[in-house]
Design an enzyme around this catalytic site. Structure first.
Site, short mmCIF file in Angstrom:
data_model
loop_
_atom_site.label_atom_id
_atom_site.label_comp_id
_atom_site.label_asym_id
_atom_site.label_seq_id
_atom_site.Cartn_x
_atom_site.Cartn_y
_atom_site.Cartn_z
N ASP A 11 0.83 -1.20 0.00
CA ASP A 11 0.00 0.00 0.00
C ASP A 11 0.87 1.27 0.00
O ASP A 11 1.89 1.32 0.71
CB ASP A 11 -0.88 -0.04 1.27
N GLU A 52 2.05 -0.20 -4.93
CA GLU A 52 1.11 0.84 -5.37
C GLU A 52 1.92 2.13 -5.44
O GLU A 52 2.15 2.79 -4.43
CB GLU A 52 -0.04 0.97 -4.36
C1 GLC Z 1 -4.23 3.03 -0.70
C2 GLC Z 1 -5.45 2.14 -0.68
C3 GLC Z 1 -6.63 2.96 -0.25
C4 GLC Z 1 -6.38 3.49 1.14
C5 GLC Z 1 -5.06 4.26 1.18
C6 GLC Z 1 -4.63 4.49 2.59
O1 GLC Z 1 -4.27 4.00 -1.67
O2 GLC Z 1 -5.63 1.55 -1.92
O3 GLC Z 1 -7.84 2.24 -0.27
O4 GLC Z 1 -7.43 4.32 1.53
O5 GLC Z 1 -4.02 3.56 0.57
O6 GLC Z 1 -4.20 3.29 3.16
#
Ligand code: GLC
Length: 530
Positions: free
Chosen positions: A200, A262
């Site tokens: 994440d 991500e």
């Molecule tokens: C990422 C996740 C999202 C979340 C954020 C904070 O972007 O995909 O759903 O709210 O991180 O953890």
């Protein structure tokens, strides 16, 4: 050399809370997933990514973790996880779990300890700072969920940093206790048999040390502020050492485990997707339906990752963005475009991530404000509607209460008629979106050994994209009228029933795409749009 399993694989994202409920509380859970894994196998995916299922106060639906090595009782327990994993492996599906290293929940024991006393050593594991003035936060950073990225701690003495909700305090990765703890967490899940991690907000772990004021950008897509890497709040050099270490850990298992980051900005992918760091980073195609924009987006991600063994990881959807059918126009037009987009993307070299419900052509669900749950909705006082619309539970069976998702009303309401798109209804219809996804994934699998890792764009009329990849030719018509192209090849697969190929000329209806298999060299395209 045989390719590692994840190269060119198709992953399916399971949003745990909304996939399938086994115990009648209206909330999806791990046993629910286990009993529906055949759906993912039948779709033709190679692996799943499970969104966070750890103990959590659910202020950001699991992305606020209070214990990284257990299962939230709403979702089951560790034995349920083991059963899910064993069943997935029986079905030849790999399983990635979601790791959330940027922040914990404010209910995590570390943060709870940190706020007990001004000299508590756990404070060093977060970012506490003095306000600029009595009422002004330590700097001008803003939270991606709206408002300042700082909140006063309960005692009111100092403020703490949270790039997301106040209930998600950011960890201080400069403190060696933090990386050490995450290595332990990685081992915990890998020892249980997990095949890897989705990381994440993977580029954000280290913040610039001086915590200085920086300019922020407003995303033209979401209207939300975001930290641009060019402003050097995140993407700090020591992060690469952390990922080098994680890669060593992943490589210590047999077969080697995988790491997917991500990382929002494709221009930064090349720093992370190298043989000794992460394996993949999402290339989210979020453009409006326009051939030139899609080509630019595809080329941008391809150019970013040209190193050996590196390639883009395509995705059109996840639990944070408006569902593609809606984004691309809504209704039957949006659905036709989403079906076409699938063929365009599935033909490309690289991995593909699908998000649950894409295979059903689900639309972003509209819902009354009182039903909304996303912190973005609350943090922006309703100005932004948030992400609930793409998280509504899956419809499994037509005509059943709650579309077969649960015996109880689901945690987010299903729109009227949601069950018309149910898995069982679509499985029985040859032209359904589900049937289209199954055919497309099967065709990709069948061709996989014959497709090189490069594509060449072919000449095509404006508003149409066409490329070749070895024997495969992919054409996608972004126009709202039919197009004709002379590409050679035999029609293998089409997103619209009326697509046809005759004597080397492909007839592509509006908003549709097709796959052709080469039988002869291509000639120049004839006729533009017709
Ligand atoms: C990422 C996740 C999202 C979340 C954020 C904070 O972007 O995909 O759903 O709210 O991180 O953890």
């Amino acid at each position: 050399m045989p390719q590692p399993w994840w190269r060119n694989a198709v992953f399916y994202q399971v949003y745990v809370r909304s996939f399938a409920d086994s115990d009648g509380d209206g909330i999806g859970d791990l046993p629910g997933i286990t009993s529906h894994l055949e759906h993912i196998r039948d779709l033709g995916a190679d692996a799943i990514w499970l969104t966070p299922f750890y103990p959590s106060p659910q202020k950001d639906h699991g992305y606020d973790v209070s214990d990284y090595c257990d299962v939230n009782p709403e979702y089951g327990n560790l034995e349920d996880f083991d059963r899910l994993l064993a069943r997935a492996h029986e079905l030849r599906l790999k399983v990635l779990v979601d790791i959330v290293p940027n922040h914990t929940s404010d209910q995590h024991p570390w943060f709870q300890a940190a706020i007990t006393a001004p000299d508590n050593p756990f404070r060093e594991r977060y970012h506490f700072a003095n306000p600029k003035t009595a009422e002004a936060p330590p700097n001008n950073w803003t939270s991606s969920f709206g408002g300042p990225a700082w909140s006063r701690e309960p005692s009111g003495k100092q403020w703490y940093l949270h790039l997301f909700a106040p209930e998600q305090p950011d960890l201080n990765w400069w403190n060696p206790a933090v990386p050490k703890e995450f290595e332990r967490i990685l081992h915990f899940w890998l020892d249980r048999g997990a095949d890897g991690f989705r990381i994440d907000v993977a580029a954000a772990l280290f913040k610039r040390r001086d915590l200085a004021d920086r300019p922020f950008l407003i995303s033209p897509v979401t209207g939300m502020p975001h930290f641009d890497s060019d402003f050097a709040i995140i993407d700090q050099p020591p992060l690469h050492d952390v990922y080098r270490r994680w890669r060593q850990i992943a490589n210590g298992y047999e077969p080697a485990r995988v790491l997917v980051g991500e990382i929002f900005d494709p221009r930064h992918h090349a720093q992370y997707i190298v043989p000794d760091q992460l394996h993949m980073a999402f290339a989210l195609i979020h453009q409006r339906w326009n051939a030139a924009l899609w080509k630019r987006s595809i080329d941008g991600s391809r150019r970013a990752l040209q190193g050996p063994g590196a390639g883009p990881t395509w995705t059109l959807a996840n639990h944070d963005v408006v569902r593609p059918v809606t984004r691309l126009g809504g209704g039957s037009v949006g659905r036709a475009r989403a079906r076409a987009a699938l063929l365009l993307v599935l033909g490309l070299p690289g991995q593909v991530f699908l998000y649950q419900g894409e295979e059903l052509g689900l639309e972003e669900a509209d819902m009354p404000d009182p039903a909304r749950q996303d912190p973005i909705f609350f943090r922006t006082a309703g100005r932004m509607k948030g992400r609930d619309g793409c998280r509504v539970p899956l419809p499994w069976r037509r005509g059943e209460p709650n579309a077969g998702f649960s015996t109880a009303p689901p945690w987010l309401p299903m729109p009227a008629g949601w069950d018309r798109l149910a898995v069982d209804a679509q499985a029985a219809a040859a032209n359904s979106t589900l049937a289209h996804f199954r055919r497309a994934l099967a065709a990709r699998k069948e061709l996989s050994g014959r497709l090189p890792d490069r594509i060449t764009w072919l000449p095509a009329p404006e508003g149409v994209l066409a490329y070749e990849r070895g024997p495969l030719i992919v054409a996608c018509n972004f126009l709202s009228r039919a197009a004709r192209l002379r590409l050679g090849g035999r029609l293998e697969l089409a997103s619209a029933p009326l697509a046809a190929e005759k004597e080397g000329i492909l007839h592509l209806p509006a908003n549709s795409a097709a796959w052709l298999l080469r039988v002869a060299r291509p000639q120049m395209p004839v006729a533009g749009a017709s």
